[in-house]
Design a protein around this motif. Structure first.
Motif, PDB file in Angstrom:
ATOM      1  N   GLY A 161      -5.399  -0.527  -7.722  1.00 50.13           N
ATOM      2  CA  GLY A 161      -6.158  -0.433  -6.556  1.00 50.13           C
ATOM      3  C   GLY A 161      -6.687  -1.696  -5.935  1.00 50.13           C
ATOM      4  N   GLU A 162      -7.241  -1.784  -4.942  1.00 51.88           N
ATOM      5  CA  GLU A 162      -8.002  -3.058  -4.244  1.00 51.88           C
ATOM      6  C   GLU A 162      -9.458  -3.096  -4.826  1.00 51.88           C
ATOM      7  N   ASN A 189      -1.223   1.600  -9.018  1.00 53.59           N
ATOM      8  CA  ASN A 189      -2.853   1.285  -8.597  1.00 53.59           C
ATOM      9  C   ASN A 189      -3.610   2.011  -9.727  1.00 53.59           C
ATOM     10  N   CYS A 228      -7.540   2.137  -2.661  1.00 54.90           N
ATOM     11  CA  CYS A 228      -7.123   0.802  -1.742  1.00 54.90           C
ATOM     12  C   CYS A 228      -7.010   1.323  -0.401  1.00 54.90           C
ATOM     13  N   TYR A 250       5.953   0.801  -2.711  1.00 56.30           N
ATOM     14  CA  TYR A 250       6.258   0.930  -3.807  1.00 56.30           C
ATOM     15  C   TYR A 250       5.137   1.099  -4.873  1.00 56.30           C
ATOM     16  N   CYS A 251       4.163   1.085  -4.533  1.00 50.91           N
ATOM     17  CA  CYS A 251       2.836   1.287  -5.199  1.00 50.91           C
ATOM     18  C   CYS A 251       2.465   2.567  -5.308  1.00 50.91           C
ATOM     19  N   MET A 252       2.155   3.376  -4.103  1.00 53.63           N
ATOM     20  CA  MET A 252       1.661   4.612  -3.927  1.00 53.63           C
ATOM     21  C   MET A 252       2.450   5.678  -3.389  1.00 53.63           C
ATOM     22  N   LEU A 265      -4.792  -0.094   1.487  1.00 49.13           N
ATOM     23  CA  LEU A 265      -3.530   0.008   2.099  1.00 49.13           C
ATOM     24  C   LEU A 265      -2.760   1.067   1.254  1.00 49.13           C
ATOM     25  N   ARG A 266      -1.570   1.253   1.561  1.00 50.58           N
ATOM     26  CA  ARG A 266      -0.767   2.242   0.872  1.00 50.58           C
ATOM     27  C   ARG A 266       0.913   1.583   0.762  1.00 50.58           C
ATOM     28  N   CYS A 267       0.804   0.647  -0.193  1.00 51.54           N
ATOM     29  CA  CYS A 267       2.352   0.011  -0.265  1.00 51.54           C
ATOM     30  C   CYS A 267       3.464   1.058  -0.821  1.00 51.54           C
ATOM     31  N   ASN A 288      -5.217  -7.734  -2.093  1.00 57.48           N
ATOM     32  CA  ASN A 288      -4.373  -7.645  -0.927  1.00 57.48           C
ATOM     33  C   ASN A 288      -4.862  -8.339   0.282  1.00 57.48           C
TER      34      ASN A 288
HETATM   35 FE1  SF4 Z   1      -0.450  -2.207  -2.201  1.00 50.86          FE
HETATM   36 FE2  SF4 Z   1      -2.114  -3.155  -3.889  1.00 50.86          FE
HETATM   37 FE3  SF4 Z   1      -3.043  -1.144  -2.568  1.00 50.86          FE
HETATM   38 FE4  SF4 Z   1      -0.945  -0.826  -4.471  1.00 50.86          FE
HETATM   39  S1  SF4 Z   1      -3.315  -1.307  -4.784  1.00 50.86           S
HETATM   40  S2  SF4 Z   1      -1.193  -0.012  -2.308  1.00 50.86           S
HETATM   41  S3  SF4 Z   1      -0.080  -2.774  -4.224  1.00 50.86           S
HETATM   42  S4  SF4 Z   1      -2.613  -3.182  -1.801  1.00 50.86           S
END
Ligand code: SF4
Ligand code: SAM
Length: 346
Positions: free
Chosen positions: A86-87, A342, A40, A46-48, A42-44, A115
Motif C-alpha cells: 500500500g501507500e 499492495n 493506497c 500492475y499492482c491492483m 493510486l491504483r497502478c 508513490n
Molecule cells: Fe501503485 Fe504503490 Fe499504490 Fe500499488 S501500492 S497501487 S504500486 S502506488
C-alpha cells in the motif's frame, strides 16, 4: 538485549544472548519490509485490480504493534527496515512508526517506499525521524501515461514529492520504475536522464505475477532487464558494479554521474540464493518469501503476550524453518500467488 552500540541508530556490535536469524539454507536475515497498510491513493495497473477489497481497519496491526515487532527484529539482528504498503504515507499517524524505529539502537537503515504523493507534507518529518533512504515509484514522465498506469494519479504531485525528498537531504533517493511493454518501455532513457539530472538512483523492475489484475496479460507486457540494458547502451556508458543496497538490485554506474542504474529482475536474474529478507503484512502476517505463501501470524503472538517479547522472538526464529528456497514465478501461468503487491508490501 543489545550489548553495545556506538551511538543512537549506530551499528549493533553484539546481541550476546539472542539467537541468530539464519534459515535452513544458511541465509542470514538482516532486512525486514513492513507494510503498514494495504490501502493506497493510486491504483497502478500492475499492482491492483480496479475494484480492490481492503483489509478492515480492525484487523490491521496498530502502530504500536508495528513498532514493537520492528524493534524485536532489530533485537534479533536485523539492521535494515523498509516501511511500505500500500501507500505507507496515507496511514494516519504513520510518523509514529518512523519515530519509534528511527533511532532504535542496532538499526542502521530505515527506509520507506512511497508513490511520492504525500512527500511534500511528510519529507522533512521523515528525515527528522531518522529515515535514511526513500524509494519513490515513477513509471512515466508523461502526465497522461502516468495517469493511465496509476489509473488516478497526477504526475505533478509525485514530481513535487521527489523535489521535497531532495530538499530534505536523505542519504539516498531512488526512483523505482516498473517497465511494461507498450506502456512505458520507450521511456527508459528519459527516466535515466531524469535521475542523472537530480543525482538520484533509479531501478527498473520486471513485473511480478502477484494477484489477478483484470484482463491484462502480464506475459504480453513483459519487458526484460536485458532489453532495457540494450535500449540504454547507445546513450549511457553503463559500468557494472558489485555494489548493493541490501536488496536484489544489480547496479551499474554512469561515469561522471552520481546516479546508479539498478535492475530488479525476478524472471531473468533470480535473486533467491542471496535472499536476506522477510516481509510483514499490515495484518501482522510474517511472509517468508515474496513468491510463496509460507507465513506465521505475529499479530496473534503480540496480542497474546502484550508485555513479554520472548514469545515474539521465538516465533520469529522458528518461522525461519519454513522460509522456502525461492519463488517460482511463471508469467505464462495463472497467478499462483493470489495476494496483490499492495498486500505483500513491495
Ligand atoms: Fe501503485 Fe504503490 Fe499504490 Fe500499488 S501500492 S497501487 S504500486 S502506488
Ligand atoms: N505505494 C508505494 C509505491 O508505489 O512505491 C509502496 C508500495 S508498492 C507495492 C512497492 C513497489 O512495488 C513499487 O515500486 C511498485 O512499483 C512495485 N510493484 C507493485 N506491483 C508490482 C508487480 N506486480 N511487479 C513488480 N513490482 C510491483
Amino acid at each position: 538485549m543489545i550489548q553495545q552500540t556506538t551511538g543512537p541508530g549506530a551499528v549493533q556490535e553484539q546481541h550476546r544472548d539472542m539467537p541468530e536469524m539464519i534459515d535452513r539454507f544458511g541465509r542470514r536475515i538482516t532486512y525486514v519490509r513492513i507494510s503498514v497498510t494495504d490501502r493506497c491513493d493510486l491504483r497502478c495497473v500492475y499492482c491492483m485490480n480496479d475494484d480492490m477489497q481492503f483489509v478492515p481497519r480492525s484487523q490491521l496491526l496498530t502502530l504500536e504493534e508495528i513498532t514493537r515487532i520492528g524493534r524485536a527484529f532489530v533485537d534479533l539482528g536485523v539492521t535494515k527496515i523498509r516501511i511500505t504498503g500500500g501507500e505507507p504515507l496515507v496511514r494516519r499517524d504513520v510518523l509514529n512508526v518512523f519515530e519509534g524505529l528511527g533511532n532504535y539502537p542496532g538499526l542502521t537503515d530505515l527506509a520507506v517506499t512511497t508513490n511520492g504523493t504525500q512527500l511534500t507534507r511528510h519529507a522533512a518529518a521523515l528525515k527528522t525521524a531518522g529515515v535514511t533512504r526513500v524509494n519513490i515509484s515513477l513509471d512515466s514522465l508523461r502526465p497522461e501515461r502516468f495517469r493511465a498506469i496509476t489509473r488516478v494519479g497526477n504526475l505533478r504531485q509525485t514530481l513535487d514529492g521527489i523535489d521535497a525528498a531532495r530538499a530534505a537531504g536523505f542519504r539516498r533517493i531512488k526512483i523505482n520504475s516498473v517497465i511494461l511493454k507498450h506502456r512505458n518501455h520507450d521511456e527508459v532513457r528519459d527516466l535515466v536522464q531524469f535521475a542523472i539530472e537530480r543525482s538520484i538512483d533509479i531501478s527498473f523492475i520486471e513485473e511480478m505475477p502477484l494477484g489477478i489484475i483484470g484482463e491484462r496479460d502480464r506475459a504480453e507486457a513483459y519487458y526484460s532487464s536485458n532489453a532495457i540494458l540494450t535500449d540504454l547502451s547507445p546513450h549511457f556508458d553503463l559500468i557494472p558494479t558489485t555494489e548493493s543496497s541490501g536488496g536484489p538490485s544489480r547496479y551499474y554506474r554512469i561515469p561522471g554521474s552520481a546516479s546508479r542504474v539498478g535492475f530488479i529482475s525476478p524472471h531473468s536474474h533470480n535473486f533467491c540464493d542471496h535472499c536476506n529478507r522477510v516481509r510483514l503484512t499490515a495484518e501482522g502476517r510474517l511472509l517468508l518469501c515474496l513468491g510463496q505463501e509460507h507465513s506465521v501470524d505475529l499479530r496473534k503472538v503480540v496480542r497474546a503476550h502484550p508485555d513479554d517479547d520472548a514469545p515474539l522472538y521465538r516465533a520469529i526464529i522458528e518461522s525461519l524453518r519454513i522460509k522456502p528456497r525461492g519463488h517460482e514465478f511463471d508469467l505464462a501461468a495463472r497467478p499462483v500467488i493470489f495476494r496483490h503487491m499492495n498486500v505483500t508490501g513491495g
